[in-house]
Scaffold this active site. Structure first.
Site, PDB file in Angstrom:
ATOM      1  N   SER A  48       0.848  -1.184   0.000  1.00 19.72           N
ATOM      2  CA  SER A  48       0.000   0.000   0.000  1.00 19.72           C
ATOM      3  C   SER A  48       0.893   1.247   0.000  1.00 19.72           C
ATOM      4  CB  SER A  48      -0.962  -0.041   1.185  1.00 19.72           C
ATOM      5  OG  SER A  48      -2.022   0.859   1.013  1.00 19.72           O
TER       6      SER A  48
ATOM      7  N   ASP B 130      -9.533  -3.642  -5.936  1.00 14.61           N
ATOM      8  CA  ASP B 130      -9.018  -2.780  -4.871  1.00 14.61           C
ATOM      9  C   ASP B 130      -9.600  -1.377  -5.025  1.00 14.61           C
ATOM     10  OD1 ASP B 130      -7.524  -1.406  -2.978  1.00 14.61           O
ATOM     11  OD2 ASP B 130      -5.640  -2.358  -3.531  1.00 14.61           O
TER      12      ASP B 130
ATOM     13  N   HIS C 168      -8.290  -4.849  -1.640  1.00 16.44           N
ATOM     14  CA  HIS C 168      -7.037  -4.325  -1.115  1.00 16.44           C
ATOM     15  C   HIS C 168      -6.304  -5.342  -0.248  1.00 16.44           C
ATOM     16  CE1 HIS C 168      -4.327  -0.988  -0.351  1.00 16.44           C
ATOM     17  NE2 HIS C 168      -4.414  -1.176   0.954  1.00 16.44           N
TER      18      HIS C 168
END
Length: 685
Positions: A539, A625, A659
């Site tokens: 991330s 995501d 995600h």
């Protein structure tokens, strides 16, 4: 290994001009996941990845079996008391998802529960395996039992896009109510009588901006609050005392809280204190007063008290300290608990008297590196505190702390099968010197009998004041037992050393995050810890991976970037994309500020790929995501292939996940085994 060539992304030059700067983005077309060409390209990348890693399949399977073999598959959590029930979860061998259950409570002593047998009166609340069915993805966003214990609100997601469907279950009868609400966000809160449930919705940019009130048995829900400032998120909860509903609105730097008597769900929320830019605060009900944890003229936060009838008047209780970051406050009927951070470690301070600091004390822990935090504690009137504890060599542990005897009672330590012995491993704290002289902490773990120097995995994050604390990992043992060192670089932008540590790694000081990581990598080599060094992050930590690959490609034998935020400048320039406006307080606003634009352009990974030799890079993403869109790593890998030397550059896209990657635990273990097998090969000379 096959000699087949990697996919070549077509170049469709797209021109954009910002602050007089003309930029050509030849891979912008990859942003459209509805375009058959985009899907075909991602599938071609997956096929190429499979071809290029086929020789690792045996190792992947071996690592998967190691993870599986060290895990007690049929297991359960420690029961946690709320009202008349003990709540816990079960996992069963061969099943992907947890099962939420409860049993009647008779006293404060948790019942003795065994993994393979039900208790008398045990009731299943949610069976994730039944709910998931044959779906390739499944996630629960909300699971909240009403205060009287008779109703369950739960929400589910079958795509990974974090848009949930809310349903209600009568726990007395097992009936699923006809009430069904689509497209809600995480969380929610019950009114005191269980007649009403509050939930949040997101806007097109995936920002939770509305709070709705749903009365069971009705079809028309009421909008309670809407936040029109695009920098702010909203959320709602019920205090531990169950006396107040708390509606919070917050940006990255500012908070505003509203409260409502939980017995009056149709009433009007009242504002605790109107928002002031740069002031963050949170409210905790302590019986006959409120606690307010805030940072007004207190960088590391201070704790104040406030009257119930005048919550805007704050009286200092715990003063600000430069060396201690106050993290959260937990108030109970007879005592108060403060969770804090000092010297790069977390801690717990107990206040036996809620209105006085007299007799306050901190709980001591024996290891030099560890992470501790309150663990749930839903009951307001209790003489025990539930704690979660771990270190890099101590598996996740659950304790009850007896406030009367000051005894730490170990209730459960995660079982690690296969003969794991903590005495075979050792952990260390080292300090690297950054470019500006700042000392950057590094947490390290290795087998005692491992050679030194050794191949090393260096993990980093460094954003949002999120701390990567020294905790235990079962999959990590597959590295350590092969002679690897594992290290965490606690770089600026995280919160490990307090709020200032975060402030020095954001906005126009963001480069500190990247140079800190490079300094940590070089320290590990110069201090004799490391030979081949593989960097890993996800991330915002994936942005870190891309940035350090540009800054110092020669220092790394490989880079693993998971759901990486590598096209940050283009994303932050587009207010229509999820989370962009909210993120301006973290990264700056390059759309309206030429200096921020120039600064971001100087470090963002996609913008700065050049022709030097880069290390092998593995980027992992998910099609659905909603936080870091799949096209960021797809574009990055395409540009690396077209521009950089070295490599190879591989892209793995989960075509049915979000995600967090794949949702089932066995699927997640296989995903981790894939990444670890790639790392093991990179770390082998």
């Amino acid at each position: 290994m096959s000699s087949n060539m990697p996919p070549v992304a077509k170049k469709v030059p797209t021109e954009r001009i910002h602050h007089g700067d003309t930029v050509i983005d030849e891979y912008a077309w990859l942003t459209n996941k509805e375009d058959p060409d985009t899907v075909a390209y991602l599938e071609a990348e997956n096929a190429y990845l499979k071809q290029e890693t086929a020789h690792l399949e045996e190792l992947q399977e071996k690592v998967f079996q190691e993870i599986k073999g060290r895990t007690q598959e049929t297991d359960l959590s420690v029961p946690s008391r709320k009202g008349k029930w003990w709540y816990f979860t079960r996992t069963l061998e061969g099943k992907q998802y947890a099962i939420s259950t409860r049993v009647p409570a008779t006293d404060e002593q948790p019942p003795v529960v065994t993994p393979d047998a039900s208790l008398p009166g045990e009731q299943v609340l949610l069976d994730g395996n039944e709910l998931a069915g044959d779906s390739a993805f499944f996630s629960v966003g909300t699971s909240a039992v009403s205060p009287d214990g008779t109703m369950l609100a739960y929400s589910t997601d079958y795509k990974g896009d974090e848009r949930f469907t809310l349903r209600f279950k009568n726990l007395d009868t097992g009936e699923i109510l006809e009430d069904q609400i689509e497209n809600i966000f995480y969380g929610g809160a019950w009114s005191a009588d269980g007649s009403t449930f509050f939930y949040t919705r997101v806007d097109d940019a995936w920002r939770p901006f509305q709070v709705y009130r749903h009365t069971l048995g009705t079809s028309e829900d009421t909008l309670v609050y809407q936040e029109d400032d695009e920098r702010f998120w909203v959320g709602i909860g019920l205090t531990r005392s169950e006396e107040y509903l708390v509606l919070g609105a917050g940006s990255k730097i500012t908070s505003e809280v509203r409260i409502l008597d939980a017995t009056d769900p149709t009433g009007e929320f009242r504002t605790v204190r109107p928002r002031t830019t740069g002031v963050e605060y949170g409210v905790e009900h302590a019986g006959d007063f409120f606690y307010v944890l805030h940072n007004e003229n207190a960088e590391n936060f201070e704790l104040a008290t406030a009257p119930l009838d005048d919550p805007a008047t704050w009286t200092p209780f715990i003063a600000h300290r430069d060396d201690t970051r106050l993290l959260e406050i937990d108030a109970f009927e007879s005592h108060t608990v403060v969770h804090f951070r000092r010297n790069g470690l977390t801690g717990i301070r107990i206040f036996p008297n809620k209105v006085s600091q007299e007799d306050a004390y901190e709980i001591e822990f024996p290891e030099p590196l560890y992470d501790v935090s309150p663990a749930g504690n839903p009951e307001f009137d209790t003489n025990r505190l539930r704690l979660a504890y771990t270190s890099m060599i101590t598996p996740s542990s659950v304790y009850d702390y007896d406030l009367g005897t000051h005894e730490l009672i170990l209730l459960k330590q995660r079982a690690v099968l296969g003969g794991y012995d903590p005495a075979d491993y050792e952990q260390f704290r080292e300090w690297a010197t950054a470019e500006d002289g700042t000392k950057v902490p590094i947490s390290i773990v290795k087998r005692k009998d491992a050679a030194k120097p050794a191949p090393t995995v260096l993990y980093g994050y460094g954003s949002y004041e999120t701390s990567i604390d020294p905790g235990f990992s079962v999959p990590r043992l597959s590295l350590l037992d092969r002679g690897f060192v594992f290290a965490i670089a606690h770089v600026r932008g995280g919160g490990e050393m307090g709020r200032r540590w975060y402030e020095e790694g954001k906005l126009t000081r963001k480069r500190n995050t990247f140079t800190d990581f490079v300094a940590a990598a070089r320290h590990l080599k110069s201090a004799g810890w490391s030979t081949e060094l593989v960097a890993r992050g996800g991330s915002a930590g994936g942005l870190l991976m891309g940035a350090v690959a540009n800054l110092a490609p020669e220092d790394f034998a490989g880079v693993v970037a998971e759901v990486p935020f590598v096209d940050a400048l283009n994303t932050i320039l587009d207010p229509s994309l999820p989370l962009t406006v909210i993120e301006w307080d973290e990264w700056g606003d390059p759309l309206h500020n030429a200096d921020v634009y120039a600064y971001m352009k100087s470090y963002t990974p996609y913008e700065n790929v050049d022709g030097r030799p880069y290390p092998p890079i593995l980027a992992i993403t998910s099609l659905n995501d909603t936080r870091v869109l799949f096209h960021e790593p797809a574009k990055w890998i395409a540009r690396l292939r077209a521009t950089a030397g070295g490599g190879p550059f591989l892209l793995k896209t989960e075509m049915g996940a979000g995600h967090g990657g794949r949702s089932g635990r066995y699927d997640a273990w296989r995903e981790e085994a894939f990444a670890l097998s790639w790392i093991i090969e990179r770390g082998t000379p």
